[in-house]
Design an enzyme around this catalytic site. Structure first.
Site, mmCIF file in Angstrom:
data_model
loop_
_atom_site.group_PDB
_atom_site.id
_atom_site.type_symbol
_atom_site.label_atom_id
_atom_site.label_comp_id
_atom_site.label_asym_id
_atom_site.label_seq_id
_atom_site.Cartn_x
_atom_site.Cartn_y
_atom_site.Cartn_z
ATOM 1 N N CYS A 88 0.848 -1.198 0.000
ATOM 2 C CA CYS A 88 0.000 0.000 0.000
ATOM 3 C C CYS A 88 0.886 1.252 0.000
ATOM 4 O O CYS A 88 1.981 1.252 0.553
ATOM 5 C CB CYS A 88 -0.907 -0.005 1.235
ATOM 6 S SG CYS A 88 -1.982 1.451 1.348
ATOM 7 N N SER A 95 0.479 3.904 1.638
ATOM 8 C CA SER A 95 0.630 4.540 2.963
ATOM 9 C C SER A 95 1.978 4.203 3.590
ATOM 10 O O SER A 95 2.630 5.066 4.182
ATOM 11 C CB SER A 95 -0.491 4.093 3.900
ATOM 12 O OG SER A 95 -1.726 4.481 3.380
ATOM 13 N N HIS A 144 4.623 6.473 2.359
ATOM 14 C CA HIS A 144 4.665 7.802 2.989
ATOM 15 C C HIS A 144 5.568 7.776 4.228
ATOM 16 O O HIS A 144 6.277 8.732 4.511
ATOM 17 C CB HIS A 144 3.270 8.252 3.431
ATOM 18 C CG HIS A 144 2.328 8.587 2.301
ATOM 19 N ND1 HIS A 144 2.643 9.463 1.303
ATOM 20 C CD2 HIS A 144 1.062 8.163 2.036
ATOM 21 C CE1 HIS A 144 1.621 9.574 0.468
ATOM 22 N NE2 HIS A 144 0.648 8.792 0.892
ATOM 23 N N HIS A 173 0.592 -2.788 6.823
ATOM 24 C CA HIS A 173 -0.676 -2.651 7.557
ATOM 25 C C HIS A 173 -1.860 -3.242 6.788
ATOM 26 O O HIS A 173 -3.011 -2.995 7.152
ATOM 27 C CB HIS A 173 -0.942 -1.163 7.810
ATOM 28 C CG HIS A 173 -1.187 -0.424 6.533
ATOM 29 N ND1 HIS A 173 -0.172 -0.029 5.711
ATOM 30 C CD2 HIS A 173 -2.336 -0.090 5.903
ATOM 31 C CE1 HIS A 173 -0.673 0.536 4.627
ATOM 32 N NE2 HIS A 173 -1.996 0.506 4.722
ATOM 33 N N CYS A 227 -6.969 -3.262 4.031
ATOM 34 C CA CYS A 227 -6.819 -1.807 3.822
ATOM 35 C C CYS A 227 -7.574 -1.329 2.582
ATOM 36 O O CYS A 227 -8.618 -0.711 2.701
ATOM 37 C CB CYS A 227 -5.373 -1.330 3.782
ATOM 38 S SG CYS A 227 -5.311 0.455 3.490
#
Ligand code: CND
Ligand code: ZN
Ligand code: ZN
Length: 362
Positions: free
Chosen positions: A38, A40, A43, A59, A159
């Protein structure tokens, strides 16, 4: 166990041996089956979102219960589970009002001896740390997985599928017949597209800068595509919707994480419509919108984890998958081993996947 550790931002993850503790009361030790790639996590790797280091990211995951701690009643060793990255207490004010992703106690009580290397502690991420062979999670993070759902498909429910579906159904509470725009067609954006289609949107404008993503969006239910590398996305959308809504859509979703596209989402919302910000805009950045437009009752909605009520929404999503009402397998274009994780994130940055998945041998 083996894990991919983030020691320094903007540096490759390093594969290391890490010790994971036994489950304490209320905790569950899970053997990782598959973990999604993912944006995220990227980031955090790049430092756009801060996290104490070293840490193990990851996650979006599913696995098999290895050992359930004392007092755990909802899962037992051998059960297959999807993992939620927001465990919730069930009792606080936010949980009781039906917003467990805002649980007031979720991150409390984390213990530094969960993940260690000798004397040194490694910080757990999102209550899971899924770029590792094993994870130590709270009981409330475990959602039982029906037989027949492969780990690689199940992990995405943890997610991108939940985030996309929930943004439409929970955050926006979109009515059938609505007009929708989705900016950014990665794993999250494609799930917004397919969920808007499933929930009865009349028009879905899919916006990206990559031709293959625009094509994929059509397969996931987009009725129209806008190539933002060629055309101004706001002007194009406004012209295309002029006769339907007077210009603009009922709901414009941002699924990239850029201030500029969040502002575009606001500009794409019709009078009285809403921009729904799903992408993670870097910490410290601001967005700027023409404030006089609030007199048109336009709204900006933040959406975290699709405003999930995970114990209710995830079993529902797994059923929709089993009934072929949502596509998950079609989204998985790239597979990697944990050893190939840096390659996986290079590929994500290049836009070379719809969704990538790390698969673990169990
Ligand atoms: P991914 O990188 O797969 O997709 C991003 C897409 O955006 C790609 O298809 C790009 O081509 C496209 N894109 C890039 N720049 C532009 C542009 N200027 N205009 C149009 N399209 C562009 O990312 P992902 O789908 O994994 O994640 C998307 C965002 O969602 C990201 O910020 C991630 O952190 C966030 C997110 C939020 C939440 C939440 O709870 N709110 C949960 N998971 C992920
Ligand atoms: Zn995610
Ligand atoms: Zn709570």
């Amino acid at each position: 166990m083996k894990a991919a550790v983030l020691r320094e931002t903007k540096q490759p993850l390093t594969l290391e041996e890490v010790t994971i503790d036994d489950p304490k009361p209320g905790e569950v030790l899970v053997r990782t089956g598959a973990t999604g790639v993912c944006h995220s996590d990227l980031h955090y790797m790049l430092g756009a979102y801060p996290h104490p280091l070293p840490t193990i990211l990851g996650h979006e995951s599913a696995g098999m219960v290895e050992q359930a701690g004392e007092g755990v009643t909802t899962v037992k060793a051998g059960d297959r589970v999807v993992l939620s990255f927001v465990p919730s207490c069930g009792n606080c004010e936010r949980c009781v009002e039906g917003r467990p992703v805002l649980c007031l106690r979720t991150r409390r009580g984390e213990r530094p001896d969960k993940l260690t290397q000798g004397e040194a502690s490694i910080n757990q991420f999102a209550g899971m740390s899924a770029f590792a062979e094993m994870q130590l999670v709270q009981e409330s993070a475990c959602i039982p997985l029906p037989d027949g759902v492969p780990m690689e498909s199940a992990c995405l429910v943890g997610c991108s599928v939940m985030t996309g579906f929930g943004a439409v159904v929970n955050t926006a509470q979109m009515e059938p017949g609505s007009t929708v725009a989705v900016i950014g067609l990665g794993g999250v954006g494609l799930n917004i597209v397919q969920s808007a289609a499933l929930a009865g949107a009349s028009r879905i404008f899919a916006v990206d800068i990559a031709e293959d993503k625009l094509q994929a969006a059509r397969q996931f239910g987009a009725t129209d595509t806008i190539d933002a590398s060629q055309d101004d996305p706001v002007d194009t959308l406004k012209k295309a919707t002029k006769r339907i809504t007077g210009g603009g859509v009922d709901y414009a979703f941002e699924a990239i994480g850029l201030a500029k596209t969040a502002e575009q989402a606001f500009a794409m919302a019709r009078r009285g419509g809403a921009a729904v910000i799903v992408g993670m805009v870097p910490v410290g950045e601001r967005i700027s919108v023409p404030a006089a437009q609030f007199l048109t009752e336009k709204r900006i909605l933040g959406s975290f984890y699709g405003s999930a009520r995970q114990a209710k929404d995830m079993p529902k999503l797994l059923q929709l998958y089993q009934q072929d009402k949502i596509k998950i397998d079609e989204m998985i274009t790239n597979r990697y081993s944990l050893d190939q994780i840096n390659e996986a994130y290079d590929d994500l940055q290049k836009g070379a996947m719809l969704r990538g998945v790390l698969t673990f041998e169990n």
